[in-house]
Design a protein around this motif. Structure first.
Motif, PDB file in Angstrom:
ATOM      1  N   SER A 189       6.897   1.162  25.260  1.00  0.00           N
ATOM      2  CA  SER A 189       7.854   1.897  24.432  1.00  0.00           C
ATOM      3  C   SER A 189       8.833   1.018  23.674  1.00  0.00           C
ATOM      4  N   ASN A 190       8.839  -0.285  23.932  1.00  0.00           N
ATOM      5  CA  ASN A 190       9.835  -1.143  23.299  1.00  0.00           C
ATOM      6  C   ASN A 190       9.223  -2.485  22.923  1.00  0.00           C
ATOM      7  N   LEU A 191       9.232  -2.784  21.634  1.00  0.00           N
ATOM      8  CA  LEU A 191       8.634  -4.023  21.149  1.00  0.00           C
ATOM      9  C   LEU A 191       9.471  -5.255  21.450  1.00  0.00           C
ATOM     10  N   SER A 192      10.730  -5.058  21.876  1.00  0.00           N
ATOM     11  CA  SER A 192      11.583  -6.204  22.159  1.00  0.00           C
ATOM     12  C   SER A 192      11.356  -6.773  23.562  1.00  0.00           C
ATOM     13  N   VAL A 193      10.407  -6.198  24.301  1.00  0.00           N
ATOM     14  CA  VAL A 193      10.015  -6.694  25.615  1.00  0.00           C
ATOM     15  C   VAL A 193       8.549  -7.089  25.544  1.00  0.00           C
ATOM     16  N   GLY A 194       8.205  -8.266  26.076  1.00  0.00           N
ATOM     17  CA  GLY A 194       6.826  -8.702  25.910  1.00  0.00           C
ATOM     18  C   GLY A 194       6.353  -9.693  26.957  1.00  0.00           C
ATOM     19  N   LEU A 195       5.040  -9.847  27.010  1.00  0.00           N
ATOM     20  CA  LEU A 195       4.377 -10.806  27.891  1.00  0.00           C
ATOM     21  C   LEU A 195       4.635 -12.232  27.399  1.00  0.00           C
ATOM     22  N   PRO A 196       4.461 -13.221  28.314  1.00  0.00           N
ATOM     23  CA  PRO A 196       4.066 -13.117  29.718  1.00  0.00           C
ATOM     24  C   PRO A 196       5.212 -12.669  30.612  1.00  0.00           C
ATOM     25  N   LEU A 197       4.844 -12.244  31.819  1.00  0.00           N
ATOM     26  CA  LEU A 197       5.803 -11.797  32.824  1.00  0.00           C
ATOM     27  C   LEU A 197       5.852 -12.808  33.969  1.00  0.00           C
ATOM     28  N   ASP A 198       7.000 -12.886  34.618  1.00  0.00           N
ATOM     29  CA  ASP A 198       7.125 -13.679  35.845  1.00  0.00           C
ATOM     30  C   ASP A 198       7.415 -12.733  37.001  1.00  0.00           C
ATOM     31  N   LEU A 199       6.556 -12.749  38.009  1.00  0.00           N
ATOM     32  CA  LEU A 199       6.702 -11.917  39.196  1.00  0.00           C
ATOM     33  C   LEU A 199       6.870 -12.811  40.415  1.00  0.00           C
ATOM     34  N   LEU A 200       7.876 -12.508  41.236  1.00  0.00           N
ATOM     35  CA  LEU A 200       8.100 -13.277  42.468  1.00  0.00           C
ATOM     36  C   LEU A 200       8.361 -12.312  43.613  1.00  0.00           C
ATOM     37  N   VAL A 201       7.703 -12.554  44.725  1.00  0.00           N
ATOM     38  CA  VAL A 201       7.905 -11.770  45.948  1.00  0.00           C
ATOM     39  C   VAL A 201       8.409 -12.708  47.034  1.00  0.00           C
ATOM     40  N   TYR A 202       9.566 -12.360  47.623  1.00  0.00           N
ATOM     41  CA  TYR A 202      10.174 -13.172  48.682  1.00  0.00           C
ATOM     42  C   TYR A 202      10.158 -12.390  49.987  1.00  0.00           C
ATOM     43  N   ARG A 203       9.663 -13.010  51.053  1.00  0.00           N
ATOM     44  CA  ARG A 203       9.606 -12.366  52.362  1.00  0.00           C
ATOM     45  C   ARG A 203      10.818 -12.777  53.194  1.00  0.00           C
ATOM     46  N   GLU A 204      11.470 -11.795  53.778  1.00  0.00           N
ATOM     47  CA  GLU A 204      12.716 -12.009  54.521  1.00  0.00           C
ATOM     48  C   GLU A 204      12.564 -13.135  55.544  1.00  0.00           C
ATOM     49  N   GLY A 205      13.545 -14.062  55.545  1.00  0.00           N
ATOM     50  CA  GLY A 205      13.575 -15.132  56.525  1.00  0.00           C
ATOM     51  C   GLY A 205      12.700 -16.328  56.219  1.00  0.00           C
ATOM     52  N   SER A 206      12.007 -16.332  55.091  1.00  0.00           N
ATOM     53  CA  SER A 206      11.085 -17.432  54.791  1.00  0.00           C
ATOM     54  C   SER A 206      11.781 -18.607  54.105  1.00  0.00           C
ATOM     55  N   PHE A 207      12.870 -18.358  53.394  1.00  0.00           N
ATOM     56  CA  PHE A 207      13.624 -19.377  52.664  1.00  0.00           C
ATOM     57  C   PHE A 207      12.743 -20.193  51.720  1.00  0.00           C
ATOM     58  N   ALA A 208      11.703 -19.574  51.246  1.00  0.00           N
ATOM     59  CA  ALA A 208      10.790 -20.162  50.249  1.00  0.00           C
ATOM     60  C   ALA A 208       9.867 -19.041  49.813  1.00  0.00           C
ATOM     61  N   SER A 209       9.225 -19.230  48.672  1.00  0.00           N
ATOM     62  CA  SER A 209       8.264 -18.235  48.217  1.00  0.00           C
ATOM     63  C   SER A 209       7.093 -18.906  47.527  1.00  0.00           C
ATOM     64  N   GLN A 210       5.929 -18.616  48.027  1.00  0.00           N
ATOM     65  CA  GLN A 210       4.695 -19.069  47.374  1.00  0.00           C
ATOM     66  C   GLN A 210       4.050 -17.946  46.573  1.00  0.00           C
ATOM     67  N   GLU A 211       4.627 -16.733  46.668  1.00  0.00           N
ATOM     68  CA  GLU A 211       4.035 -15.577  46.006  1.00  0.00           C
ATOM     69  C   GLU A 211       4.749 -15.323  44.677  1.00  0.00           C
ATOM     70  N   HIS A 212       4.481 -16.168  43.707  1.00  0.00           N
ATOM     71  CA  HIS A 212       5.007 -15.961  42.361  1.00  0.00           C
ATOM     72  C   HIS A 212       3.923 -16.321  41.354  1.00  0.00           C
ATOM     73  N   VAL A 213       3.926 -15.605  40.239  1.00  0.00           N
ATOM     74  CA  VAL A 213       2.834 -15.743  39.282  1.00  0.00           C
ATOM     75  C   VAL A 213       3.341 -15.458  37.878  1.00  0.00           C
ATOM     76  N   CYS A 214       2.780 -16.147  36.901  1.00  0.00           N
ATOM     77  CA  CYS A 214       3.011 -15.847  35.489  1.00  0.00           C
ATOM     78  C   CYS A 214       1.850 -14.972  35.012  1.00  0.00           C
ATOM     79  N   ILE A 215       2.184 -13.796  34.506  1.00  0.00           N
ATOM     80  CA  ILE A 215       1.181 -12.792  34.145  1.00  0.00           C
ATOM     81  C   ILE A 215       1.078 -12.690  32.633  1.00  0.00           C
ATOM     82  N   ASP A 216      -0.107 -12.941  32.094  1.00  0.00           N
ATOM     83  CA  ASP A 216      -0.328 -12.753  30.660  1.00  0.00           C
ATOM     84  C   ASP A 216      -1.290 -11.587  30.445  1.00  0.00           C
ATOM     85  N   GLU A 217      -1.693 -11.390  29.187  1.00  0.00           N
ATOM     86  CA  GLU A 217      -2.530 -10.227  28.867  1.00  0.00           C
ATOM     87  C   GLU A 217      -3.923 -10.302  29.474  1.00  0.00           C
ATOM     88  N   HIS A 218      -4.315 -11.478  29.977  1.00  0.00           N
ATOM     89  CA  HIS A 218      -5.643 -11.625  30.573  1.00  0.00           C
ATOM     90  C   HIS A 218      -5.635 -11.437  32.084  1.00  0.00           C
TER      91      HIS A 218
END
Length: 274
Positions: A189-218
Protein backbone atom coordinates in the motif's frame (compact mmCIF):
# COMPACT_ATOMS: atom_id res chain seq x y z
CA UNK A 1 9.83 7.01 4.57
CA UNK A 2 10.39 3.63 6.16
CA UNK A 3 8.69 0.99 8.29
CA UNK A 4 10.20 -0.75 11.31
CA UNK A 5 8.61 -2.96 13.95
CA UNK A 6 9.94 -4.39 17.21
CA UNK A 7 8.06 -7.03 19.23
CA UNK A 8 8.74 -8.11 22.83
CA UNK A 9 7.54 -11.56 23.85
CA UNK A 10 8.15 -13.78 26.86
CA UNK A 11 10.30 -15.97 24.60
CA UNK A 12 12.37 -13.23 22.99
CA UNK A 13 12.41 -10.24 20.67
CA UNK A 14 11.63 -9.82 16.97
CA UNK A 15 12.88 -6.89 14.88
CA UNK A 16 12.05 -6.12 11.24
CA UNK A 17 12.96 -3.13 9.08
CA UNK A 18 12.81 -2.15 5.44
CA UNK A 19 15.59 -0.29 3.62
CA UNK A 20 13.96 2.30 1.35
CA UNK A 21 14.86 5.97 1.60
CA UNK A 22 13.33 8.55 -0.69
CA UNK A 23 13.57 12.29 -1.15
CA UNK A 24 11.23 12.55 -4.13
CA UNK A 25 10.13 10.26 -6.93
CA UNK A 26 13.56 10.31 -8.58
CA UNK A 27 15.60 10.05 -5.35
CA UNK A 28 15.03 6.44 -4.27
CA UNK A 29 17.88 4.73 -2.42
CA UNK A 30 18.59 1.70 -0.24
CA UNK A 31 19.90 2.24 3.29
CA UNK A 32 19.72 -0.36 6.06
CA UNK A 33 17.75 0.78 9.13
CA UNK A 34 18.91 -1.90 11.61
CA UNK A 35 22.04 -1.81 13.78
CA UNK A 36 23.18 -4.61 16.10
CA UNK A 37 25.32 -3.94 19.19
CA UNK A 38 26.57 -7.16 20.74
CA UNK A 39 28.99 -8.29 23.43
CA UNK A 40 28.48 -12.08 23.44
CA UNK A 41 27.43 -13.39 26.81
CA UNK A 42 27.01 -9.91 28.28
CA UNK A 43 24.72 -7.66 26.26
CA UNK A 44 22.71 -7.62 23.05
CA UNK A 45 20.98 -4.54 21.63
CA UNK A 46 19.22 -3.67 18.37
CA UNK A 47 18.45 -0.21 17.02
CA UNK A 48 15.85 0.44 14.31
CA UNK A 49 15.68 4.01 13.01
CA UNK A 50 13.24 6.04 10.93
CA UNK A 51 13.02 9.63 9.79
CA UNK A 52 15.61 11.94 8.27
CA UNK A 53 18.48 9.75 7.04
CA UNK A 54 21.27 12.21 7.82
CA UNK A 55 20.02 12.59 11.40
CA UNK A 56 19.66 8.82 11.85
CA UNK A 57 23.15 8.13 10.54
CA UNK A 58 24.66 10.78 12.81
CA UNK A 59 22.84 9.36 15.84
CA UNK A 60 24.03 5.85 15.05
CA UNK A 61 27.63 7.04 14.73
CA UNK A 62 27.57 9.07 17.95
CA UNK A 63 25.76 6.36 19.90
CA UNK A 64 28.80 4.08 19.74
CA UNK A 65 30.95 6.63 21.63
CA UNK A 66 28.37 8.72 23.51
CA UNK A 67 28.99 9.17 27.24
CA UNK A 68 26.50 10.28 29.89
CA UNK A 69 28.01 11.77 33.05
CA UNK A 70 27.10 9.91 36.25
CA UNK A 71 28.96 12.08 38.74
CA UNK A 72 32.55 12.85 39.74
CA UNK A 73 33.35 9.40 41.14
CA UNK A 74 31.71 7.17 38.53
CA UNK A 75 32.69 6.14 35.04
CA UNK A 76 30.53 7.83 32.36
CA UNK A 77 27.62 5.78 31.09
CA UNK A 78 27.86 4.25 27.58
CA UNK A 79 25.93 1.55 25.76
CA UNK A 80 28.90 -0.74 26.42
CA UNK A 81 28.86 -0.44 30.22
CA UNK A 82 25.21 0.47 30.91
CA UNK A 83 23.92 -1.79 33.73
CA UNK A 84 20.43 -1.91 32.20
CA UNK A 85 18.61 -1.37 28.92
CA UNK A 86 16.97 1.67 30.52
CA UNK A 87 20.40 3.24 31.00
CA UNK A 88 21.46 2.26 27.48
CA UNK A 89 18.34 3.99 26.16
CA UNK A 90 19.28 7.09 28.16
CA UNK A 91 22.56 7.09 26.23
CA UNK A 92 20.62 6.87 22.96
CA UNK A 93 18.47 9.81 24.02
CA UNK A 94 21.63 11.78 24.83
CA UNK A 95 23.06 10.97 21.38
CA UNK A 96 19.89 12.26 19.71
CA UNK A 97 20.03 15.49 21.71
CA UNK A 98 23.69 15.93 20.85
CA UNK A 99 22.89 15.71 17.13
CA UNK A 100 20.08 18.21 17.66
CA UNK A 101 22.45 20.64 19.37
CA UNK A 102 24.92 20.31 16.50
CA UNK A 103 22.57 20.28 13.50
CA UNK A 104 19.17 21.45 14.75
CA UNK A 105 19.67 25.21 14.20
CA UNK A 106 21.08 24.72 10.69
CA UNK A 107 18.26 22.34 9.75
CA UNK A 108 15.68 24.80 11.05
CA UNK A 109 17.26 27.64 9.05
CA UNK A 110 17.00 25.44 5.95
CA UNK A 111 13.33 24.65 6.66
CA UNK A 112 14.00 21.00 7.59
CA UNK A 113 12.34 19.44 10.62
CA UNK A 114 14.45 17.50 13.10
CA UNK A 115 12.70 14.20 12.43
CA UNK A 116 14.05 10.97 13.87
CA UNK A 117 12.43 8.12 15.79
CA UNK A 118 13.75 4.75 16.87
CA UNK A 119 13.02 1.37 18.37
CA UNK A 120 15.73 0.18 20.76
CA UNK A 121 15.64 -3.15 22.51
CA UNK A 122 17.70 -6.01 23.83
CA UNK A 123 19.02 -7.53 27.01
CA UNK A 124 21.82 -6.77 29.45
CA UNK A 125 23.08 -9.58 31.66
CA UNK A 126 21.37 -9.49 35.04
CA UNK A 127 18.01 -8.16 33.86
CA UNK A 128 15.09 -9.14 31.65
CA UNK A 129 14.68 -8.13 28.01
CA UNK A 130 13.33 -4.62 27.41
CA UNK A 131 12.03 -2.70 24.41
CA UNK A 132 11.74 1.07 23.98
CA UNK A 133 10.41 3.57 21.46
CA UNK A 134 12.55 6.72 21.34
CA UNK A 135 11.39 10.08 20.00
CA UNK A 136 13.20 12.96 18.32
CA UNK A 137 13.52 14.83 21.63
CA UNK A 138 15.43 11.89 23.12
CA UNK A 139 12.57 10.89 25.43
CA UNK A 140 11.21 7.37 25.32
CA UNK A 141 8.54 4.90 26.43
CA UNK A 142 8.83 1.20 27.27
CA UNK A 143 6.86 -1.77 25.98
CA UNK A 144 4.53 -3.43 28.49
CA UNK A 145 2.36 -6.53 28.75
CA UNK A 146 -0.53 -4.51 27.33
CA UNK A 147 1.51 -2.94 24.50
CA UNK A 148 4.22 -5.41 23.56
CA UNK A 149 5.24 -4.02 20.17
CA UNK A 150 6.32 -0.71 18.67
CA UNK A 151 6.27 0.64 15.11
CA UNK A 152 8.07 3.62 13.60
CA UNK A 153 7.68 5.08 10.16
CA UNK A 154 4.78 4.15 7.88
CA UNK A 155 2.95 2.13 10.51
CA UNK A 156 -0.77 2.26 9.73
CA UNK A 157 -1.00 -0.42 7.03
CA UNK A 158 0.75 -3.09 9.07
CA UNK A 159 -0.87 -2.40 12.43
CA UNK A 160 -4.17 -4.35 12.15
CA UNK A 161 -2.57 -7.78 11.84
CA UNK A 162 -0.27 -7.07 14.80
CA UNK A 163 -3.20 -5.95 16.95
CA UNK A 164 -5.15 -9.09 16.12
CA UNK A 165 -2.36 -11.66 16.43
CA UNK A 166 0.40 -10.60 18.83
CA UNK A 167 0.35 -11.16 22.60
CA UNK A 168 3.30 -11.48 25.01
CA UNK A 169 2.79 -15.25 25.01
CA UNK A 170 3.04 -15.57 21.21
CA UNK A 171 5.73 -17.88 19.86
CA UNK A 172 8.77 -16.31 18.20
CA UNK A 173 7.92 -18.04 14.92
CA UNK A 174 4.41 -16.62 15.06
CA UNK A 175 5.71 -13.12 15.75
CA UNK A 176 8.26 -13.30 12.94
CA UNK A 177 5.57 -14.47 10.51
CA UNK A 178 3.20 -11.75 11.72
CA UNK A 179 5.88 -9.07 11.34
CA UNK A 180 6.51 -10.17 7.75
CA UNK A 181 2.79 -10.10 6.95
CA UNK A 182 2.63 -6.63 8.51
CA UNK A 183 5.54 -5.52 6.34
CA UNK A 184 4.05 -7.07 3.19
CA UNK A 185 0.78 -5.22 3.80
CA UNK A 186 2.75 -1.98 4.08
CA UNK A 187 4.77 -2.69 0.94
CA UNK A 188 1.54 -3.36 -0.95
CA UNK A 189 0.00 0.00 0.00
CA UNK A 190 2.95 2.39 0.26
CA UNK A 191 5.70 2.95 -2.29
CA UNK A 192 7.91 4.69 0.27
CA UNK A 193 8.63 1.31 1.92
CA UNK A 194 10.68 -1.25 0.04
CA UNK A 195 12.92 -4.30 -0.07
CA UNK A 196 15.34 -5.59 1.05
CA UNK A 197 14.20 -6.27 4.60
CA UNK A 198 16.25 -7.08 7.69
CA UNK A 199 14.70 -9.61 10.08
CA UNK A 200 16.25 -10.54 13.44
CA UNK A 201 14.96 -12.96 16.06
CA UNK A 202 16.51 -12.87 19.55
CA UNK A 203 15.93 -15.68 22.07
CA UNK A 204 15.68 -14.66 25.72
CA UNK A 205 18.92 -15.12 27.68
CA UNK A 206 21.13 -15.84 24.67
CA UNK A 207 22.92 -12.44 24.56
CA UNK A 208 23.58 -13.07 20.86
CA UNK A 209 21.55 -13.82 17.77
CA UNK A 210 22.36 -16.01 14.82
CA UNK A 211 18.80 -15.81 13.49
CA UNK A 212 18.95 -12.74 11.28
CA UNK A 213 18.56 -12.48 7.53
CA UNK A 214 18.43 -9.93 4.71
CA UNK A 215 15.31 -10.64 2.64
CA UNK A 216 15.08 -9.60 -1.00
CA UNK A 217 12.46 -10.28 -3.68
CA UNK A 218 13.99 -13.70 -4.39
CA UNK A 219 13.67 -15.02 -0.83
CA UNK A 220 11.42 -18.11 -1.06
CA UNK A 221 9.70 -17.59 2.29
CA UNK A 222 8.90 -13.97 1.53
CA UNK A 223 7.60 -14.93 -1.92
CA UNK A 224 5.29 -17.44 -0.20
CA UNK A 225 4.07 -14.84 2.33
CA UNK A 226 3.47 -12.27 -0.41
CA UNK A 227 1.40 -14.58 -2.61
CA UNK A 228 -0.38 -16.57 0.13
CA UNK A 229 -1.48 -13.61 2.28
CA UNK A 230 -3.12 -11.79 -0.63
CA UNK A 231 -4.79 -14.95 -1.90
CA UNK A 232 -6.16 -15.95 1.52
CA UNK A 233 -7.46 -12.43 2.18
CA UNK A 234 -9.42 -12.57 -1.07
CA UNK A 235 -10.78 -16.01 -0.19
CA UNK A 236 -11.94 -14.87 3.25
CA UNK A 237 -13.45 -11.69 1.80
CA UNK A 238 -15.42 -13.63 -0.83
CA UNK A 239 -16.65 -16.09 1.82
CA UNK A 240 -18.43 -13.32 3.74
CA UNK A 241 -22.12 -12.84 2.87
CA UNK A 242 -22.96 -9.94 0.57
CA UNK A 243 -24.87 -7.19 2.42
CA UNK A 244 -27.43 -6.60 -0.36
CA UNK A 245 -29.00 -9.07 -2.75
CA UNK A 246 -32.09 -10.76 -4.12
CA UNK A 247 -32.18 -13.49 -1.49
CA UNK A 248 -32.76 -13.10 2.24
CA UNK A 249 -29.29 -12.77 3.84
CA UNK A 250 -28.27 -14.79 6.88
CA UNK A 251 -27.01 -11.62 8.54
CA UNK A 252 -29.19 -8.77 7.24
CA UNK A 253 -27.74 -5.28 6.89
CA UNK A 254 -30.90 -3.22 6.31
CA UNK A 255 -32.41 -3.39 9.80
CA UNK A 256 -33.62 -0.56 12.04
CA UNK A 257 -31.34 0.62 14.80
CA UNK A 258 -32.63 0.14 18.34
CA UNK A 259 -31.05 3.41 19.42
CA UNK A 260 -30.91 5.77 16.45
CA UNK A 261 -33.61 7.11 14.14
CA UNK A 262 -33.26 6.74 10.36
CA UNK A 263 -31.27 9.40 8.53
CA UNK A 264 -33.47 12.35 7.58
CA UNK A 265 -34.05 13.28 3.97
CA UNK A 266 -34.36 16.96 3.04
CA UNK A 267 -37.15 17.24 0.44
CA UNK A 268 -37.51 21.02 0.04
CA UNK A 269 -35.69 24.30 0.73
CA UNK A 270 -37.85 25.28 3.72
CA UNK A 271 -36.96 22.23 5.88
CA UNK A 272 -34.56 22.77 8.75
CA UNK A 273 -31.41 20.70 8.88
CA UNK A 274 -31.53 20.39 12.67
Amino acid sequence: MTYCVGIKLEAGLVFLSDSRTNAGIDQISTFRKMMIYEVPGERFMVLLSAGNLSISQSVREILQVEKVDRGPHEEPLTIWNAPSMFDATRVLGSAIRRVYEQDGPSLKAAGVDFNMSAIFGGQVKGEAMRLFQVYSAGNFIEATQETCYFQVGESKYGKPVLDRMITPKSRLNTAAKCALVSMDSTLKSNLSVGLPLDLLVYREGSFASQEHVCIDEHNPYYQMIHSTWGQRLREVFLSIDDPLGDTEPTHPLLVDSERYAPLRKITNASEKVV
